[in-house]
Design a protein around this motif. Sequence first.
Motif, PDB file in Angstrom:
ATOM      1  N   UNK A  28       0.801  -1.225   0.000  1.00 43.03           N
ATOM      2  CA  UNK A  28       0.000   0.000   0.000  1.00 43.03           C
ATOM      3  C   UNK A  28       0.833   1.274   0.000  1.00 43.03           C
ATOM      4  N   UNK A  29       2.149   1.150  -0.153  1.00 41.66           N
ATOM      5  CA  UNK A  29       2.954   2.360  -0.228  1.00 41.66           C
ATOM      6  C   UNK A  29       2.540   3.196  -1.432  1.00 41.66           C
ATOM      7  N   UNK A  30       2.447   4.517  -1.232  1.00 39.94           N
ATOM      8  CA  UNK A  30       2.099   5.394  -2.342  1.00 39.94           C
ATOM      9  C   UNK A  30       3.198   5.359  -3.400  1.00 39.94           C
ATOM     10  N   UNK A  31       2.814   5.617  -4.644  1.00 41.11           N
ATOM     11  CA  UNK A  31       3.773   5.552  -5.738  1.00 41.11           C
ATOM     12  C   UNK A  31       4.609   6.828  -5.781  1.00 41.11           C
ATOM     13  N   UNK A  32       5.624   6.861  -4.927  1.00 44.02           N
ATOM     14  CA  UNK A  32       6.578   7.972  -4.951  1.00 44.02           C
ATOM     15  C   UNK A  32       7.902   7.380  -5.411  1.00 44.02           C
ATOM     16  N   UNK A  33       8.397   7.880  -6.520  1.00 47.42           N
ATOM     17  CA  UNK A  33       9.474   7.244  -7.256  1.00 47.42           C
ATOM     18  C   UNK A  33      10.699   6.981  -6.388  1.00 47.42           C
ATOM     19  N   UNK A  34      10.875   5.718  -5.987  1.00 47.18           N
ATOM     20  CA  UNK A  34      11.955   5.221  -5.144  1.00 47.18           C
ATOM     21  C   UNK A  34      12.418   6.253  -4.121  1.00 47.18           C
ATOM     22  N   UNK A  35      11.480   6.777  -3.333  1.00 51.82           N
ATOM     23  CA  UNK A  35      11.810   7.812  -2.360  1.00 51.82           C
ATOM     24  C   UNK A  35      12.042   7.280  -0.964  1.00 51.82           C
ATOM     25  N   UNK A  36      11.850   6.021  -0.730  1.00 50.07           N
ATOM     26  CA  UNK A  36      11.940   5.498   0.626  1.00 50.07           C
ATOM     27  C   UNK A  36      12.622   4.141   0.647  1.00 50.07           C
ATOM     28  N   UNK A  37      13.361   3.845   1.743  1.00 52.80           N
ATOM     29  CA  UNK A  37      13.938   2.499   1.871  1.00 52.80           C
ATOM     30  C   UNK A  37      12.882   1.418   2.023  1.00 52.80           C
ATOM     31  N   UNK A  38      11.623   1.810   2.273  1.00 52.27           N
ATOM     32  CA  UNK A  38      10.540   0.843   2.402  1.00 52.27           C
ATOM     33  C   UNK A  38       9.661   0.785   1.151  1.00 52.27           C
ATOM     34  N   UNK A 137       7.728 -20.009  -4.641  1.00 54.72           N
ATOM     35  CA  UNK A 137       8.519 -20.870  -3.751  1.00 54.72           C
ATOM     36  C   UNK A 137       8.860 -20.170  -2.439  1.00 54.72           C
ATOM     37  N   UNK A 138       8.793 -20.934  -1.356  1.00 55.40           N
ATOM     38  CA  UNK A 138       9.024 -20.379  -0.036  1.00 55.40           C
ATOM     39  C   UNK A 138      10.400 -19.791   0.164  1.00 55.40           C
ATOM     40  N   UNK A 139      11.442 -20.405  -0.441  1.00 58.73           N
ATOM     41  CA  UNK A 139      12.806 -19.897  -0.223  1.00 58.73           C
ATOM     42  C   UNK A 139      12.989 -18.525  -0.853  1.00 58.73           C
ATOM     43  N   UNK A 140      12.365 -18.298  -2.008  1.00 57.49           N
ATOM     44  CA  UNK A 140      12.477 -16.995  -2.657  1.00 57.49           C
ATOM     45  C   UNK A 140      11.688 -15.933  -1.903  1.00 57.49           C
ATOM     46  N   UNK A 141      10.524 -16.315  -1.370  1.00 64.06           N
ATOM     47  CA  UNK A 141       9.754 -15.385  -0.546  1.00 64.06           C
ATOM     48  C   UNK A 141      10.529 -15.023   0.718  1.00 64.06           C
ATOM     49  N   UNK A 142      11.241 -15.998   1.266  1.00 64.86           N
ATOM     50  CA  UNK A 142      12.025 -15.757   2.474  1.00 64.86           C
ATOM     51  C   UNK A 142      13.179 -14.798   2.219  1.00 64.86           C
ATOM     52  N   UNK A 143      13.781 -14.867   1.035  1.00 72.21           N
ATOM     53  CA  UNK A 143      14.864 -13.940   0.695  1.00 72.21           C
ATOM     54  C   UNK A 143      14.362 -12.501   0.739  1.00 72.21           C
ATOM     55  N   UNK A 144      13.150 -12.292   0.221  1.00 74.41           N
ATOM     56  CA  UNK A 144      12.586 -10.944   0.243  1.00 74.41           C
ATOM     57  C   UNK A 144      12.222 -10.531   1.671  1.00 74.41           C
ATOM     58  N   UNK A 145      11.569 -11.428   2.420  1.00 79.47           N
ATOM     59  CA  UNK A 145      11.163 -11.066   3.784  1.00 79.47           C
ATOM     60  C   UNK A 145      12.380 -10.780   4.658  1.00 79.47           C
ATOM     61  N   UNK A 146      13.485 -11.510   4.444  1.00 81.16           N
ATOM     62  CA  UNK A 146      14.713 -11.244   5.198  1.00 81.16           C
ATOM     63  C   UNK A 146      15.226  -9.834   4.910  1.00 81.16           C
ATOM     64  N   UNK A 147      15.218  -9.448   3.635  1.00 76.39           N
ATOM     65  CA  UNK A 147      15.645  -8.102   3.256  1.00 76.39           C
ATOM     66  C   UNK A 147      14.741  -7.057   3.899  1.00 76.39           C
ATOM     67  N   UNK A 148      13.441  -7.305   3.856  1.00 76.22           N
ATOM     68  CA  UNK A 148      12.471  -6.362   4.419  1.00 76.22           C
ATOM     69  C   UNK A 148      12.707  -6.157   5.912  1.00 76.22           C
ATOM     70  N   UNK A 149      12.926  -7.247   6.646  1.00 76.67           N
ATOM     71  CA  UNK A 149      13.108  -7.133   8.090  1.00 76.67           C
ATOM     72  C   UNK A 149      14.434  -6.474   8.459  1.00 76.67           C
ATOM     73  N   UNK A 150      15.473  -6.693   7.668  1.00 75.08           N
ATOM     74  CA  UNK A 150      16.749  -6.010   7.917  1.00 75.08           C
ATOM     75  C   UNK A 150      16.562  -4.498   7.799  1.00 75.08           C
ATOM     76  N   UNK A 151      15.873  -4.070   6.745  1.00 74.85           N
ATOM     77  CA  UNK A 151      15.613  -2.644   6.547  1.00 74.85           C
ATOM     78  C   UNK A 151      14.713  -2.097   7.647  1.00 74.85           C
ATOM     79  N   UNK A 152      13.646  -2.823   7.961  1.00 76.83           N
ATOM     80  CA  UNK A 152      12.684  -2.373   8.966  1.00 76.83           C
ATOM     81  C   UNK A 152      13.342  -2.242  10.339  1.00 76.83           C
ATOM     82  N   UNK A 153      14.178  -3.215  10.694  1.00 78.84           N
ATOM     83  CA  UNK A 153      14.848  -3.179  11.995  1.00 78.84           C
ATOM     84  C   UNK A 153      15.824  -2.012  12.075  1.00 78.84           C
ATOM     85  N   UNK A 154      16.541  -1.755  11.000  1.00 78.83           N
ATOM     86  CA  UNK A 154      17.515  -0.660  11.019  1.00 78.83           C
ATOM     87  C   UNK A 154      16.841   0.687  11.232  1.00 78.83           C
TER      88      UNK A 154
END
Length: 284
Positions: A28-38, A137-154
């Motif tokens: 649901x992020x608004x379409x702002x051209x690559x303006x956020x790490x999220x 596939x679950x492993x590919x979804x996990x690669x993305x979720x891992x990236x998301x959580x690293x960014x979110x935690x930082x």
Amino acid sequence: MGEKTYYVGRDDISVSNLTIFDVDAIVMRRSVLYRSPLDFDFILMPDLSFLQLQWNNYNFGINRKICCYSSVRFSGGLPYHRKNYIVGSKIWGISAFYRPVEKSTEYADLNNVPSHIVEVYGTKRQYKMHYVVVDGPGDKLSEFSDLYFVIKESLTSTQTWIDGRFTMEASCRCGHFNEIGSEALQVLFSKGLSIEAVKSRLKCDACGKKGNVEIHPLYSENTPDRLKHKTAWVSSKGRRYNRERTIPNNPELVRMYENLGGDGRDRVYLGDGAYLSKNGEVSD
């Protein structure tokens, strides 16, 4: 895993450790051209697979999804037109469907269900998440979720905001949003205020409510390139950031002073031993 549908309120929705609120925040992020790490639209993953957000509006609801493709290439023409990019095979997708809240009694506690006020075909209505569809596939979804959580935690650390020179987007459930500039945030964080402390003091300029505001980091013109997502756009020219004007007395802090009930004379207490003056100056 094949395609699977999860209904909100009925099924235990957990997509590679992503909750329904994580899924909602991503799609649901608004379409702002690559303006956020999220923001993950038109972003390249470390393995150079390609992420793209897709939006569809219908009379009976709205659909928001994120898909990952094996590759992307520019076919020519204007570089910032999506139609000029050809994607490879789809690897995985996460799709969320939202339906309008027809009655005030339906899902009365919307704090437990992702919901938004969205304008569709000229009419603003409140939509709540109804179900999520996951495919891939679950492993590919996990690669993305891992990236998301690293960014979110930082982003829970004020130092990340300081180093990245991020601005803060504050969005209210009423649909109104505003921004606090990186310079103002630097002043607040230097006084020892936490991210949550800043968030808790924000009041919507439109509806006047406090506690309904969500915050998001945005890149500023001064954010180092090394801290930004690698995008799939063919040219880095024309990055459309809002330029921050240097104006005396930080207008964002002046607005915060007014929202906190400042009388135009005395300082208001921010907490942690810090005070805010009518001129937007923070002092001990």
